[in-house]
Design a protein around this motif. Structure first.
Motif, PDB file in Angstrom:
ATOM      1  N   SER A 129     -12.729 -37.853   0.119  1.00 38.03           N
ATOM      2  CA  SER A 129     -14.120 -37.293   0.041  1.00 38.03           C
ATOM      3  C   SER A 129     -14.938 -38.181  -0.937  1.00 38.03           C
ATOM      4  O   SER A 129     -16.003 -38.112  -0.976  1.00 38.03           O
TER       5      SER A 129
ATOM      6  N   GLU B 162     -14.840 -39.978   3.705  1.00 36.40           N
ATOM      7  CA  GLU B 162     -16.337 -39.922   3.542  1.00 36.40           C
ATOM      8  C   GLU B 162     -16.481 -41.379   3.216  1.00 36.40           C
ATOM      9  O   GLU B 162     -15.113 -42.104   2.563  1.00 36.40           O
TER      10      GLU B 162
ATOM     11  N   ASP C 194     -19.011 -38.412   7.852  1.00 30.62           N
ATOM     12  CA  ASP C 194     -19.590 -38.169   6.359  1.00 30.62           C
ATOM     13  C   ASP C 194     -19.879 -39.412   5.779  1.00 30.62           C
ATOM     14  O   ASP C 194     -19.021 -39.921   5.096  1.00 30.62           O
TER      15      ASP C 194
ATOM     16  N   LEU D 184     -17.012 -31.773   0.648  1.00 32.29           N
ATOM     17  CA  LEU D 184     -17.899 -32.288   1.783  1.00 32.29           C
ATOM     18  C   LEU D 184     -18.408 -31.066   2.487  1.00 32.29           C
ATOM     19  O   LEU D 184     -19.048 -31.495   3.495  1.00 32.29           O
TER      20      LEU D 184
END
Lengths: 373, 373
Positions: free
Chosen positions: B57, B120, B145, B331
């Motif tokens: 993330s 991400e 993301d 996320l």
């Protein structure tokens, strides 16, 4: 092999050559050149960094069983207990030769994938004559640096003196023909390991049987291991986590290599050895994985290098040298650990432009052993 | 997929199922069963452990240039300087879109090989409108993301207020259509990063443009980052290395995830965050790599897990959960990070019998993302 962006030769020191090429015949380096070498078969390094293959001078690859639960318990606060080895000994004794060979091969292959081109393998999970002999035989299928480690711990149920006599007598007689080295876990701080007198008896018996000497010493506390190793001319004393000034002085005046195993300190949450003190005193330092199920179940020399840089203050160059040339010295070999005319073409190719990336990119599998056709 | 020796589902908690099978249709899990599931195509897990694919993330994958020399200098004692980012910014601005895309793809592929199935990706090495936009575009080729991080640092030569206005105005307008998130490096201790007022301005502008909020906070010293993130309802505040009691209380009463990045502490030789304090307070903790060239150039979630266990006292189960389900929460996604009917069939296969081996075998590349045909 050409188009080597950066070649690390360890000849002399780190010996960096940019835009290099190697000519290899029958597994031996016959020329180190600038880019553009000719040969029957061309390997393109793609501008990558090439270094001497890692030499793993301390492994315990021949074993069965799983101790991941013990690891998790230790991380949760249970103390490190050398007695946990019993789980491995029981499983190893129970395993067939085929099973043990397959497990060892899988671990050796994993080591190759991490850039290790030569490794020492110890026995030590048999602790009886027949099993120790079997472990030495299996180890010998994968290396000519087999170490007989009957004196790993005193197995439960046998008086200490009786076990030392067994190791020095029938067990040594059975294993010496299969081994190059003898090793002993000299650690009076552990009730399972051997004190100075016991360790001396084991090492002297091994020497009389023609074996070279190695010592596990000073892992859990300062003790007699290092000085005994130096006194008897051992090739290496391994761990060296707790050292006195006298230990450092003894090493500095000797040909005994101090082999550091920071994977053990990582996986036992212990303090790391003081590598800078050893280097400052002029001691030859090697790095090895100590790949074993109890205290350091890693086959990744890049991980060990990253720890050596982060936790022990080695420069990336010192760490790479210790994991190649230093480890070759710990095995008293001059055919590996460096790249020069006449040396074995044992090479690790890094998926990176320089050796710095081994420490800069921790956990990333950047190194692999070059397999020659 | 059947013959899964151990399936970790994160449903509920770690959710361990022995001898499991999964039925997958069009990339989605349609059944979690005991061994023996039928289907058109069979994948044999060979008794291995299967876990939800790692969710990374927090990454900075889109960049050019090499900073391994800076890393080596820092390890030799030079202090960490956030200004080193300039090397990356210069190289990234100079690189072509094709070069940057190829570099990002190589890093994404490396992440897949380490078991990361979703990541991400932040911008933040452009620091001008055109380059930040280009970085968001490239990131968008690899993930949905995408995080706009124009507020990574204040680039040299621009007054702070002018740069904040640029980020909140034209740069945000150019990047918002390409991004899901906005992020800011809120760290008054660094002259290059942003103070609380600046960070608030950036985050409020991002929110007005429809973006979700993320914060880099409390990396170098205690500061306002964590409380600002909580106050504004950010999905995650990342680093959390230096926390006050008020910070921990704020997190505990919020939906903001504390994302820990121990690869940074490893590669900058800094103290690790106090993960146990966060867990004890009931804070949701995620783990991520922070893969970036300045402070943590690793793509290895297993390495991050090993650090979390060794250095921060997470249990292996807590660490695996944090790197999968915890990161999915960071996320704000419920389609990944766990294995259940309806979830994406994002799976990591471990070359090991249990997830314990991820921490037990540090540096060994045990995880790989399962690629479905």
């Amino acid at each position: 092999m050409d188009n080597i962006g950066l070649l690390v030769t360890n000849d002399p020191e780190l010996g960096e050559v940019r835009d290099a090429a190697l000519v290899i015949e029958d597994g031996v380096v016959v020329a180190v050149e600038r880019a553009g070498a000719q040969g029957d078969e061309r390997i393109d390094a793609g501008g990558r960094c090439v270094i001497p293959g890692f030499v793993d001078s301390h492994t315990h690859l021949v074993f069965a069983g799983d101790r991941s639960e013990e690891f998790a318990a230790r991380m949760a606060g249970a103390p490190y207990a050398a007695g946990g080895i019993r789980v491995t000994t029981d499983a190893t004794r129970a395993a067939s030769e085929d099973e043990l060979t397959a497990l060892t091969r899988a671990r050796r292959d994993e080591a190759l994938r991490a850039g290790i081109t030569h490794l020492e393998i110890k026995s030590g999970y048999g602790l009886d004559v027949a099993t120790e002999r079997r472990l030495c035989e299996i180890a010998g299928e994968f290396t000519d640096d087999v170490t007989f480690l009957g004196a790993h711990v005193v197995p439960p149920g046998i008086p200490r003196a009786e076990y030392v006599a067994l190791v020095c007598g029938p067990m040594l007689a059975a294993c010496a023909p299969l081994a190059r080295w003898i090793d002993v876990f000299c650690e009076p701080a552990s009730p399972h390991a051997f004190d100075a007198d016991e360790a001396r008896a084991v090492l002297e018996a091994g020497r009389a049987a023609g074996l070279g000497l190695r010592v596990h010493g000073n892992q859990l506390a300062a003790g007699p291991g290092v000085r005994l190793a130096v006194e008897l001319g051992a090739a290496s004393v391994d761990h060296c986590t707790y050292l006195t000034g006298a230990d450092v002085d003894a090493l500095a005046g000797s040909d005994t290599v101090a082999t550091l195993l920071p994977g053990v300190e990582f996986s036992t949450r212990s303090p790391y050895p003081d590598a800078r003190r050893l280097l400052a005193a002029g001691v030859t330092v090697a790095l090895a994985t100590d790949c074993n199920p109890g205290t350091s179940y890693t086959s990744s020399m890049p991980f060990v290098i990253a720890l050596a840089v982060r936790e022990m203050g080695l420069t990336p160059a010192e760490a790479v040298w210790a994991a190649t040339a230093g480890a070759a010295r710990a095995l008293r070999r001059d055919d590996i650990g460096h790249i020069a005319v006449g040396a074995r073409a044992d090479l690790a190719v890094l998926d990176a432009p320089t050796h710095l990336h081994l420490a800069y990119r921790p956990g990333v599998p950047l190194a692999r052993a070059l397999e020659l056709a």
